[in-house]
Design an enzyme around this catalytic site. Structure first.
Site, PDB file in Angstrom:
ATOM      1  N   GLY A   1       0.846  -1.195   0.000  1.00 28.30           N
ATOM      2  CA  GLY A   1       0.000   0.000   0.000  1.00 28.30           C
ATOM      3  C   GLY A   1       0.877   1.238   0.000  1.00 28.30           C
ATOM      4  O   GLY A   1       1.087   1.900  -1.015  1.00 28.30           O
ATOM      5  N   ARG A   2       1.465   1.493   1.173  1.00 31.69           N
ATOM      6  CA  ARG A   2       2.256   2.712   1.367  1.00 31.69           C
ATOM      7  C   ARG A   2       3.347   2.894   0.308  1.00 31.69           C
ATOM      8  O   ARG A   2       3.564   3.989  -0.195  1.00 31.69           O
ATOM      9  CB  ARG A   2       2.904   2.639   2.753  1.00 31.69           C
ATOM     10  CG  ARG A   2       3.563   3.920   3.192  1.00 31.69           C
ATOM     11  CD  ARG A   2       4.413   3.684   4.445  1.00 31.69           C
ATOM     12  NE  ARG A   2       3.775   2.964   5.500  1.00 31.69           N
ATOM     13  CZ  ARG A   2       3.117   3.522   6.521  1.00 31.69           C
ATOM     14  NH1 ARG A   2       3.018   4.826   6.609  1.00 31.69           N
ATOM     15  NH2 ARG A   2       2.564   2.767   7.452  1.00 31.69           N
TER      16      ARG A   2
ATOM     17  N   CYS B   1      -9.790  22.203  17.639  1.00 31.58           N
ATOM     18  CA  CYS B   1      -9.714  22.514  19.067  1.00 31.58           C
ATOM     19  C   CYS B   1      -9.142  21.346  19.868  1.00 31.58           C
ATOM     20  O   CYS B   1      -9.851  20.720  20.669  1.00 31.58           O
ATOM     21  CB  CYS B   1     -11.092  22.885  19.572  1.00 31.58           C
ATOM     22  SG  CYS B   1     -11.663  24.360  18.739  1.00 31.58           S
ATOM     23  N   GLU B   2      -7.919  20.995  19.605  1.00 29.18           N
ATOM     24  CA  GLU B   2      -7.199  19.976  20.376  1.00 29.18           C
ATOM     25  C   GLU B   2      -5.720  20.313  20.315  1.00 29.18           C
ATOM     26  O   GLU B   2      -5.211  20.664  19.253  1.00 29.18           O
ATOM     27  CB  GLU B   2      -7.362  18.572  19.739  1.00 29.18           C
ATOM     28  CG  GLU B   2      -8.752  18.069  19.712  1.00 29.18           C
ATOM     29  CD  GLU B   2      -8.846  16.566  19.948  1.00 29.18           C
ATOM     30  OE1 GLU B   2      -7.890  15.966  20.474  1.00 29.18           O
ATOM     31  OE2 GLU B   2      -9.900  16.030  19.598  1.00 29.18           O
TER      32      GLU B   2
ATOM     33  N   TYR C   1      -2.432   6.831   3.625  1.00 33.91           N
ATOM     34  CA  TYR C   1      -2.973   6.922   4.972  1.00 33.91           C
ATOM     35  C   TYR C   1      -3.162   8.370   5.422  1.00 33.91           C
ATOM     36  O   TYR C   1      -3.007   8.678   6.603  1.00 33.91           O
ATOM     37  CB  TYR C   1      -2.080   6.157   5.966  1.00 33.91           C
ATOM     38  CG  TYR C   1      -1.911   4.698   5.594  1.00 33.91           C
ATOM     39  CD1 TYR C   1      -2.998   3.832   5.601  1.00 33.91           C
ATOM     40  CD2 TYR C   1      -0.675   4.178   5.198  1.00 33.91           C
ATOM     41  CE1 TYR C   1      -2.857   2.494   5.242  1.00 33.91           C
ATOM     42  CE2 TYR C   1      -0.530   2.844   4.838  1.00 33.91           C
ATOM     43  CZ  TYR C   1      -1.632   2.008   4.866  1.00 33.91           C
ATOM     44  OH  TYR C   1      -1.501   0.683   4.516  1.00 33.91           O
TER      45      TYR C   1
HETATM   46  N1  LLP Z   1      -2.177  -6.009   3.948  1.00 33.19           N
HETATM   47  C1  LLP Z   1      -2.774  -5.959   5.152  1.00 33.19           C
HETATM   48  C2  LLP Z   1      -3.494  -7.132   5.636  1.00 33.19           C
HETATM   49  C3  LLP Z   1      -2.700  -4.777   5.915  1.00 33.19           C
HETATM   50  O1  LLP Z   1      -3.276  -4.738   7.104  1.00 33.19           O
HETATM   51  C4  LLP Z   1      -1.994  -3.664   5.415  1.00 33.19           C
HETATM   52  C5  LLP Z   1      -1.914  -2.430   6.176  1.00 33.19           C
HETATM   53  C6  LLP Z   1      -1.404  -3.756   4.136  1.00 33.19           C
HETATM   54  C7  LLP Z   1      -1.496  -4.949   3.437  1.00 33.19           C
HETATM   55  C8  LLP Z   1      -0.645  -2.642   3.495  1.00 33.19           C
HETATM   56  O2  LLP Z   1       0.495  -2.324   4.238  1.00 33.19           O
HETATM   57  P1  LLP Z   1       1.511  -1.218   3.674  1.00 33.19           P
HETATM   58  O3  LLP Z   1       2.185  -1.800   2.439  1.00 33.19           O
HETATM   59  O4  LLP Z   1       0.721   0.003   3.349  1.00 33.19           O
HETATM   60  O5  LLP Z   1       2.442  -1.003   4.800  1.00 33.19           O
HETATM   61  N2  LLP Z   1      -2.411   3.984   9.029  1.00 33.19           N
HETATM   62  C9  LLP Z   1      -1.076   3.507   9.283  1.00 33.19           C
HETATM   63  C10 LLP Z   1      -0.770   2.243   8.502  1.00 33.19           C
HETATM   64  C11 LLP Z   1      -1.776   1.143   8.762  1.00 33.19           C
HETATM   65  C12 LLP Z   1      -1.490  -0.116   7.971  1.00 33.19           C
HETATM   66  C13 LLP Z   1      -2.617  -1.056   8.091  1.00 33.19           C
HETATM   67  N3  LLP Z   1      -2.460  -2.260   7.337  1.00 33.19           N
HETATM   68  C14 LLP Z   1      -0.074   4.620   8.972  1.00 33.19           C
HETATM   69  O6  LLP Z   1      -0.482   5.701   8.593  1.00 33.19           O
HETATM   70  O7  LLP Z   1       1.119   4.435   9.168  1.00 33.19           O
END
Ligand code: LLP
Length: 415
Positions: free
Chosen positions: A275-276, A343-344, A371
């Protein structure tokens, strides 16, 4: 972030000055680069050349239809965690046959919709989920393709909120339980075992935890093969980190190279859920300085973006780089906390940053493609920001800024 570069002392998105985008669409505004999304996807594709694979972009990182459609056009699959994400993938032209469904809390309706859509695989995370999925599939006269998500109890070395592969986390099933559950799944008429899945966390900056998790999953995979349960699809999850500040995460090439070395003798389809690493560094958030004030020693730049737009600093103490879009060296640099209007006291985007800025200046929060919008809210009844996709010199309004009317439309006062 080479698609966001300085040209003539102003920050650009591909061929378009970010200041022009701010004029046209207002602030706060997320800006994504199509070329960057495509390059990050290609980095994975290239690393997987010659290996049976499926890249399933993790929709949760940035689920805008324009972003999804760019990736769908590249042939990407998608990792979803809700019925809503499935609806988005379909609306964006994604192929349901390349969708995998992760998550600990799939509802009956969500499982049914995914079965109807003909998705590639359910990543099952508990005995009860397996049983429910079996029942729904049998009602439909179908067999649900399944991987079990194993929890290898490996420390991903990341922020505790985004670590998922330790036994105290809610995710997956322990190695011992997985063995039993695979045997049980093998007896269920509505279930077809195809794979094994493991995702240990997000923003990983070293390869070692990936390999430790891989070792454990392969051990189980081999044990199951001895029992006649053959697994052909191995999902190593997402989690590859990106550079926000001075991190040096491995490249997809390095990670996949190391994984392929371990898998060399096996004929498995390798599934990934990045994802990221696809979208974080394909986006920025544009925000304007509305006010500058001091409280004692402390100097605050109050910007028009807030924690409802970008909650990562408040929630994970995340460090996000902030740069002026039109740098002006004539302004003396000062140390600021960049805060929003909410307001935090937790409403900050960056703290203690040395910046040459004045009121009215336009800033870019970098690495904001993942994200950020996806985690945004209407807290304080703030309209959610606009999202713009840049493609060379073309601009595509991927999501218009919300209006108060949009927000009020769903509610009804008591008459
Ligand atoms: N697969 C599963 C089952 C996941 O839970 C996640 C992310 C991904 C793939 C993708 O992971 P990535 O390649 O994006 O690291 N909101 C947080 C990150 C939460 C990730 C949740 N799961 C942040 O802003 O750092």
């Amino acid at each position: 972030m080479k698609n966001f570069h300085f040209d003539n002392n102003q920050l650009m998105a591909e061929d378009v000055p970010l200041s022009q985008i701010a004029e046209q669409f207002g602030t706060p505004c997320f800006v994504y680069s199509r070329a960057a999304l495509e390059q990050h996807y290609r980095d994975y594709e290239e690393a997987l050349t010659g290996c049976q694979h499926l890249i399933c972009y993790a929709v949760k990182a940035n689920s805008n239809l324009a972003v999804l459609s760019v990736l769908a056009k590249m042939g990407s699959g998608f990792d979803i965690v809700s019925g809503g994400e499935l609806a988005r993938v379909i609306a964006a032209g994604g192929d349901p046959a390349k969708v995998i469904f992760s998550g600990v809390g799939k509802s009956h309706e969500e499982m049914a919709a995914a079965l109807d859509a003909g998705i590639q695989c359910f990543n099952v995370e508990s005995a009860l989920e397996l049983e429910q999925l079996n029942t729904i599939a049998l009602e439909k006269n179908l067999r649900a393709p399944v991987s079990l998500r194993v929890n290898p109890d490996v420390d991903a070395g990341t922020h505790p909120y985004i670590s998922t592969g330790l036994k105290e986390n809610k995710f997956g099933v322990s190695m011992e339980d997985a063995r039993v559950l695979y045997r049980q799944a093998n007896t269920l008429e509505g279930i077809e075992i195809i794979g094994m899945d493991c995702h240990i966390g997000s923003q990983l900056t070293t390869i070692a935890p990936f390999l430790a998790a891989l070792d454990r999953t392969l051990l189980l995979l081999d044990e199951l093969a001895c029992e006649g349960i053959h697994i052909t699809h191995l999902d190593i999850g997402g989690g590859l980190g990106v550079q926000y500040k001075d991190e040096t995460p491995p490249s997809p090439q390095e990670l996949i190279g190391a994984v392929r070395e371990v898998l060399a003798e096996r004929s498995l389809t390798l599934v990934l859920e990045p994802g990221r690493s696809i979208c974080a560094n394909a986006g920025v958030l544009l925000t304007r300085v509305n006010n500058i004030k001091t409280n004692g020693e402390h100097r605050f730049a109050i910007v028009d973006a807030a924690m409802n737009d970008i909650i990562r600093p408040a929630l994970y103490q995340a460090w996000m780089d902030v740069v002026p879009v039109l740098p002006n060296d004539n302004i003396p640099a000062q140390t600021y906390d960049l805060v929003g209007p909410i307001c935090e006291s937790g409403d900050f985007i960056a703290r203690q940053r040395e910046l040459s800025i004045s009121t009215g200046d336009l800033l870019a929060v970098k690495s904001a493609g993942a994200y950020c919008f996806a985690m945004s809210s209407n807290y304080n009844t703030r309209n959610r920001a606009a999202e713009v996709l840049v493609d060379g010199s073309q601009l595509h309004l991927a999501r218009r800024r919300e209006t108060y009317q949009d927000q009020l439309a769903l509610e009804t006062p008591l008459g």
